[in-house]
Design a protein around this motif. Sequence first.
Motif, mmCIF file in Angstrom:
data_model
loop_
_atom_site.group_PDB
_atom_site.id
_atom_site.type_symbol
_atom_site.label_atom_id
_atom_site.label_comp_id
_atom_site.label_asym_id
_atom_site.label_seq_id
_atom_site.Cartn_x
_atom_site.Cartn_y
_atom_site.Cartn_z
ATOM 1 N N GLU A 147 0.834 -1.207 0.000
ATOM 2 C CA GLU A 147 0.000 0.000 0.000
ATOM 3 C C GLU A 147 0.869 1.258 0.000
ATOM 4 O O GLU A 147 0.589 2.217 -0.721
ATOM 5 C CB GLU A 147 -0.942 -0.002 1.203
ATOM 6 C CG GLU A 147 -1.852 1.202 1.275
ATOM 7 C CD GLU A 147 -2.767 1.367 0.065
ATOM 8 O OE1 GLU A 147 -3.125 2.519 -0.258
ATOM 9 O OE2 GLU A 147 -3.129 0.353 -0.570
ATOM 10 N N ARG A 148 1.922 1.262 0.794
ATOM 11 C CA ARG A 148 2.823 2.421 0.830
ATOM 12 C C ARG A 148 3.473 2.631 -0.529
ATOM 13 O O ARG A 148 3.572 3.759 -1.011
ATOM 14 C CB ARG A 148 3.901 2.238 1.906
ATOM 15 C CG ARG A 148 4.765 3.499 2.041
ATOM 16 C CD ARG A 148 5.894 3.328 2.992
ATOM 17 N NE ARG A 148 6.983 2.651 2.295
ATOM 18 C CZ ARG A 148 8.193 2.490 2.810
ATOM 19 N NH1 ARG A 148 8.457 2.900 4.024
ATOM 20 N NH2 ARG A 148 9.126 1.883 2.114
ATOM 21 N N GLN A 151 1.036 4.219 -2.929
ATOM 22 C CA GLN A 151 0.826 5.640 -2.647
ATOM 23 C C GLN A 151 1.995 6.485 -3.106
ATOM 24 O O GLN A 151 1.810 7.636 -3.495
ATOM 25 C CB GLN A 151 0.574 5.854 -1.150
ATOM 26 C CG GLN A 151 -0.753 5.315 -0.692
ATOM 27 C CD GLN A 151 -0.949 5.448 0.803
ATOM 28 O OE1 GLN A 151 -0.072 5.915 1.536
ATOM 29 N NE2 GLN A 151 -2.107 5.024 1.280
ATOM 30 N N GLU A 152 3.213 5.938 -3.060
ATOM 31 C CA GLU A 152 4.392 6.693 -3.469
ATOM 32 C C GLU A 152 4.578 6.720 -4.978
ATOM 33 O O GLU A 152 5.301 7.550 -5.494
ATOM 34 C CB GLU A 152 5.655 6.102 -2.804
ATOM 35 C CG GLU A 152 5.718 6.378 -1.325
ATOM 36 C CD GLU A 152 6.974 5.810 -0.679
ATOM 37 O OE1 GLU A 152 7.794 5.177 -1.383
ATOM 38 O OE2 GLU A 152 7.131 5.995 0.520
#
Length: 153
Positions: A147-148, A151-152
Amino acid sequence: MRDEPPATDIKPPDNRSMRPIRVLVAKPGLDGHDRGAKVVAAALRDAGMEVVYTGLHQTPEMIASAAIQEDVDVVGLSLLSGAHMTLFPRVRDLLHAEARDDILITGGGIIPKEDMDELRRAGIGRLFGPGTPTTELVEYIRGWFAERERQEA
């Protein structure tokens, strides 16, 4: 003459998604029982993650410093001492002071459910109790990391 396969729109994988997840496993405070932390470290390593184990009797300052120096994605704290309501937030505050609020702080030990809920509301990741299958922790970290990365991107 052979026909060449049609061109595709498949892009090579992003290097960030190919690198292993880096996890620091730490035993803060005076608790001298590290069997659980070693089991977790081995399970994470077996799952393909890079693991740094700091050993026993670490201060929050030592843990935050090691997390930054080792450029980890995750800090996993193992606590049996009852000091979880002090130590988890202290590590979080030290990391945030260094602009490293991108690091997941998770962990486990003997932590009452109501304290887990309060720590979660304070920005600490999911916490795991005794007897939790290590596969749950592995999947939680992988899910958080994926997920991170999305998002990045």
